[in-house]
Structure formats: C-alpha cells, structure tokens
Scaffold this motif. Sequence first.
Motif, PDB file in Angstrom:
ATOM      1  N   UNK A 323      27.712 -16.448  18.540  1.00 39.42           N
ATOM      2  CA  UNK A 323      26.351 -16.851  18.162  1.00 39.42           C
ATOM      3  C   UNK A 323      26.005 -18.154  18.868  1.00 39.42           C
ATOM      4  N   UNK A 324      24.728 -18.326  19.191  1.00 40.02           N
ATOM      5  CA  UNK A 324      24.261 -19.568  19.801  1.00 40.02           C
ATOM      6  C   UNK A 324      23.964 -20.579  18.698  1.00 40.02           C
ATOM      7  N   UNK A 325      24.573 -21.754  18.811  1.00 35.54           N
ATOM      8  CA  UNK A 325      24.424 -22.764  17.766  1.00 35.54           C
ATOM      9  C   UNK A 325      22.975 -23.231  17.639  1.00 35.54           C
ATOM     10  N   UNK A 326      22.293 -23.342  18.771  1.00 37.57           N
ATOM     11  CA  UNK A 326      20.932 -23.888  18.748  1.00 37.57           C
ATOM     12  C   UNK A 326      19.937 -22.922  18.098  1.00 37.57           C
ATOM     13  N   UNK A 327      20.011 -21.636  18.444  1.00 32.37           N
ATOM     14  CA  UNK A 327      19.041 -20.661  17.936  1.00 32.37           C
ATOM     15  C   UNK A 327      19.544 -19.886  16.729  1.00 32.37           C
ATOM     16  N   UNK A 328      20.864 -19.801  16.584  1.00 33.09           N
ATOM     17  CA  UNK A 328      21.427 -19.007  15.505  1.00 33.09           C
ATOM     18  C   UNK A 328      21.463 -17.527  15.793  1.00 33.09           C
ATOM     19  N   UNK A 329      21.037 -17.105  16.998  1.00 29.51           N
ATOM     20  CA  UNK A 329      21.034 -15.690  17.358  1.00 29.51           C
ATOM     21  C   UNK A 329      22.394 -15.262  17.878  1.00 29.51           C
ATOM     22  N   UNK A 330      22.732 -13.987  17.672  1.00 30.69           N
ATOM     23  CA  UNK A 330      24.018 -13.470  18.139  1.00 30.69           C
ATOM     24  C   UNK A 330      23.853 -12.858  19.531  1.00 30.69           C
ATOM     25  N   UNK A 331      24.924 -12.905  20.316  1.00 28.93           N
ATOM     26  CA  UNK A 331      24.930 -12.445  21.700  1.00 28.93           C
ATOM     27  C   UNK A 331      25.703 -11.135  21.789  1.00 28.93           C
ATOM     28  N   UNK A 332      25.138 -10.172  22.512  1.00 27.59           N
ATOM     29  CA  UNK A 332      25.704  -8.842  22.725  1.00 27.59           C
ATOM     30  C   UNK A 332      26.005  -8.135  21.391  1.00 27.59           C
ATOM     31  N   UNK A 333      24.979  -7.967  20.559  1.00 18.62           N
ATOM     32  CA  UNK A 333      25.192  -7.292  19.270  1.00 18.62           C
ATOM     33  C   UNK A 333      25.403  -5.788  19.437  1.00 18.62           C
ATOM     34  N   UNK A 350      27.216 -18.835   7.402  1.00 18.63           N
ATOM     35  CA  UNK A 350      28.596 -19.305   7.546  1.00 18.63           C
ATOM     36  C   UNK A 350      29.552 -18.206   7.997  1.00 18.63           C
ATOM     37  N   UNK A 351      29.056 -16.964   8.126  1.00 19.67           N
ATOM     38  CA  UNK A 351      29.885 -15.889   8.692  1.00 19.67           C
ATOM     39  C   UNK A 351      30.064 -16.040  10.200  1.00 19.67           C
ATOM     40  N   UNK A 352      29.104 -16.690  10.861  1.00 23.21           N
ATOM     41  CA  UNK A 352      29.018 -16.643  12.316  1.00 23.21           C
ATOM     42  C   UNK A 352      30.062 -17.514  13.005  1.00 23.21           C
ATOM     43  N   UNK A 353      30.489 -17.036  14.162  1.00 24.63           N
ATOM     44  CA  UNK A 353      31.343 -17.824  15.048  1.00 24.63           C
ATOM     45  C   UNK A 353      30.487 -18.204  16.253  1.00 24.63           C
ATOM     46  N   UNK A 355      29.333 -20.128  19.920  1.00 28.45           N
ATOM     47  CA  UNK A 355      29.835 -20.361  21.261  1.00 28.45           C
ATOM     48  C   UNK A 355      30.241 -21.821  21.404  1.00 28.45           C
ATOM     49  N   UNK A 356      31.422 -22.044  21.976  1.00 25.82           N
ATOM     50  CA  UNK A 356      31.896 -23.401  22.213  1.00 25.82           C
ATOM     51  C   UNK A 356      31.276 -23.897  23.505  1.00 25.82           C
ATOM     52  N   UNK A 357      30.481 -24.939  23.396  1.00 26.90           N
ATOM     53  CA  UNK A 357      29.819 -25.487  24.574  1.00 26.90           C
ATOM     54  C   UNK A 357      30.758 -26.360  25.369  1.00 26.90           C
ATOM     55  N   UNK A 358      30.683 -26.230  26.673  1.00 28.58           N
ATOM     56  CA  UNK A 358      31.519 -27.059  27.540  1.00 28.58           C
ATOM     57  C   UNK A 358      31.047 -28.522  27.487  1.00 28.58           C
ATOM     58  N   UNK A 359      31.998 -29.434  27.422  1.00 23.97           N
ATOM     59  CA  UNK A 359      31.654 -30.849  27.361  1.00 23.97           C
ATOM     60  C   UNK A 359      31.306 -31.392  28.752  1.00 23.97           C
ATOM     61  N   UNK A 360      30.326 -32.254  28.781  1.00 26.55           N
ATOM     62  CA  UNK A 360      29.915 -32.849  30.056  1.00 26.55           C
ATOM     63  C   UNK A 360      31.009 -33.755  30.585  1.00 26.55           C
TER      64      UNK A 360
END
Length: 361
Positions: A323-333, A350-353, A355-360
């Motif tokens: 899931x995207x943290x910013x939008x809360x939408x799930x990817x490739x459902x 709270x079910x969602x996992x 995406x871990x964003x890469x650190x700058x």
Amino acid sequence: MNTAPGIQSTSLHFREGSSDKVYQAAIEPKDDGYIVTFAYGRRGNTLTTGTKTPHIVTLQQAQAIYGKLVASKTSKGYKPDGESATPYQQTGREGEDSGIRCQLLNPVDESELQRLLTGTSHCLQEKFDGRRLMIRKQGDTITGINRRGIVVAIPEPIRLAVSLIPYDVLIDGEAVGDTLHAFDLLELDGHDLRERRYIDRHAGLLVTIPQNQSALRWVSTSIDPNDKVESYEESRQTNREGVVFKEVDAPYNPGRPNSGGPQLKFKFVESASFVVIAINSKRSVTLGLYDGDDLISAGNVTIPPNHEIPLLGTVVEVRYLYAFLESGSIYQPVYQGKRHDIPASECATDQLKYKVEAKAA
C-alpha cells in the motif's frame, strides 16, 4: 445414504480460465418435512452453505424450489459435475451465536522475525490459507463455529472424523476444503483447557486426534530454533501463505489484542479485508477501510468474470503487493472473493503493509 423417494442432490461446476467453482444443492428430510440446502465456492476450498427454505416444507414444495435453483445455476453456465458432491452436515442452528469466541492473531513486522525464529519462547506453525473453524463435539452432536462465533455447517468428512473421538471436545483450526487443520484443543472430556500452556494444549491435541484421518489433521509444530528456521525457509520457498508464531507458555485468550499478543502471524503474500464502497464501470469496485470512525478509499479492484460483482457494503478479500503510505491505496490488487466470516468493522487501515520508501542519500 438416504434412499427415500423424491430425495435429490446435485453437484454443478463452472470452469472458465482460472475459475473452478462448485455449487451443490440437495433436498434433505427434516422433522416431518423437507428443506433445500446449498453449498458453493471454489473447488478445493471449504464451501459456504445455507438453505433456500426459511422453514420446513412439503416434498412437492422442496422439489419445486430445488428445480428452480438448479435451473438458475445451469442458465448461468454451470454444468453437472462428474464428481460426487461432498455433503455438508447442517444442524438447523446455522446462523446462531454459539457464545464461543476464538483467539485472533496480530501481524508481526519482518524486523521481529529473527527474534521469533531463534528464540525459545515461541513455536512455529504453517499458516493455512483457508477459513477459521472451531468444532465442538457434545455427545452425538457435532457443531461448526466460525471466527465470529456463529454456528456454521461443516463438511461431512470433518464431521465423521470428529465423531471418532471418544470424548467431548472443542477443537480450533483452519478448514481447507474438506480437511480441518487443527492447532488447538480448548475443551476435553468436560474440562476447560484454555488456562493451560499452549504447548500442553497442543500435546493433548496430538493424542486426541485419531491417526490416519485425512479430514482431521494436527498442525506440525517446530519448537527448536534450528527446526523453526528450516520450517520457515521451506514454507517460503514452497509459496505457502505464511507462518504463525505462538508463545509456548501462553493461555488461550479469546479476541484480538490491540497490538502484539502471544500469537502472531507473518504472511508471505499480503492480503486484507475491505468494504465495497462504490461500484464502478468495467466490473470494478472501490474498496474502503476504516481509519478510526471514517471509511476511506483504499483504491479499486477489478472483479474477474468468474465472480459476481459484490454489492455495496460487502466485505471482500483482496491480495496486493503493498500500500502507498501517502494515498492509502493498494498496488496490484487481485480480487479473491467475499468474506462472510469477517464483519465490516474489522476492515481497518491497520491491516495494510506499506511500501518502504528509499531514504535520500
């Protein structure tokens, strides 16, 4: 087998692409009359059951209802199945609240895996991709109970296997098709075992379940850290759903803790339960999750042709990559189907996992 005149049953199938669905219908005697029962779902899964008759009817009325039901399914592309139907035992109490509640698991983060695998406080089991099912045997009465505590029908092979146990029992497990994978023993011969250590309850399960029963199996459990690591790697490499960690000294506490708890799950494939909040064009629906008291959108999912489009408010299961943290939408459902055993109130963010964003750099 019932050989009374007029008694009928049928098993239908629908196969198209990756779809392989089963629908069973039967006329069954009850008290001084008859009822029409049905069971449906994907082949190999534990089926959803119910009745088409709200009360007992005459044989002639049952045959009319049964004929209309079978005709409606064949008109939608279902065909007679060459395989015999697996009957489901119905007690007449289906839909009632049993008063029994199961212990529910919280997810564990991947960062905790090393501690759980190499420590000695938790054992490891495979997480089965089925439906939670408790079985209670009281004398000759055998009752199925789902994760919400509601009485449900059970496959006949499971009922027969449990009937061979010479004591009254309450067993907790996961049903996959016509097999119950048992992982806990809550009651035995009139004794409540919930306050005992999990490892002792599981040991009791091993000696209680009859051997060589394909419909009733105890879940293999690893305790030694080396065995846990080996079992974990094997489960991951063979594309199992995930693993479960259980604190060996913990009692059985119904419900789900706000966080953590003595029983934890780690899934290799992400999935969550959502509420349908809108029906879109081109067989798509919008998924919703509760964030506190607010029901917010979690994106859309396409409903495959082999599934009926769920109605508004229906709880459905969907697999996704993250899931995207910013939008809360799930990817490739990927739509998995309806969930009749999960209330809408449990469909939370709270079910969602995420995406871990890469650190700058």
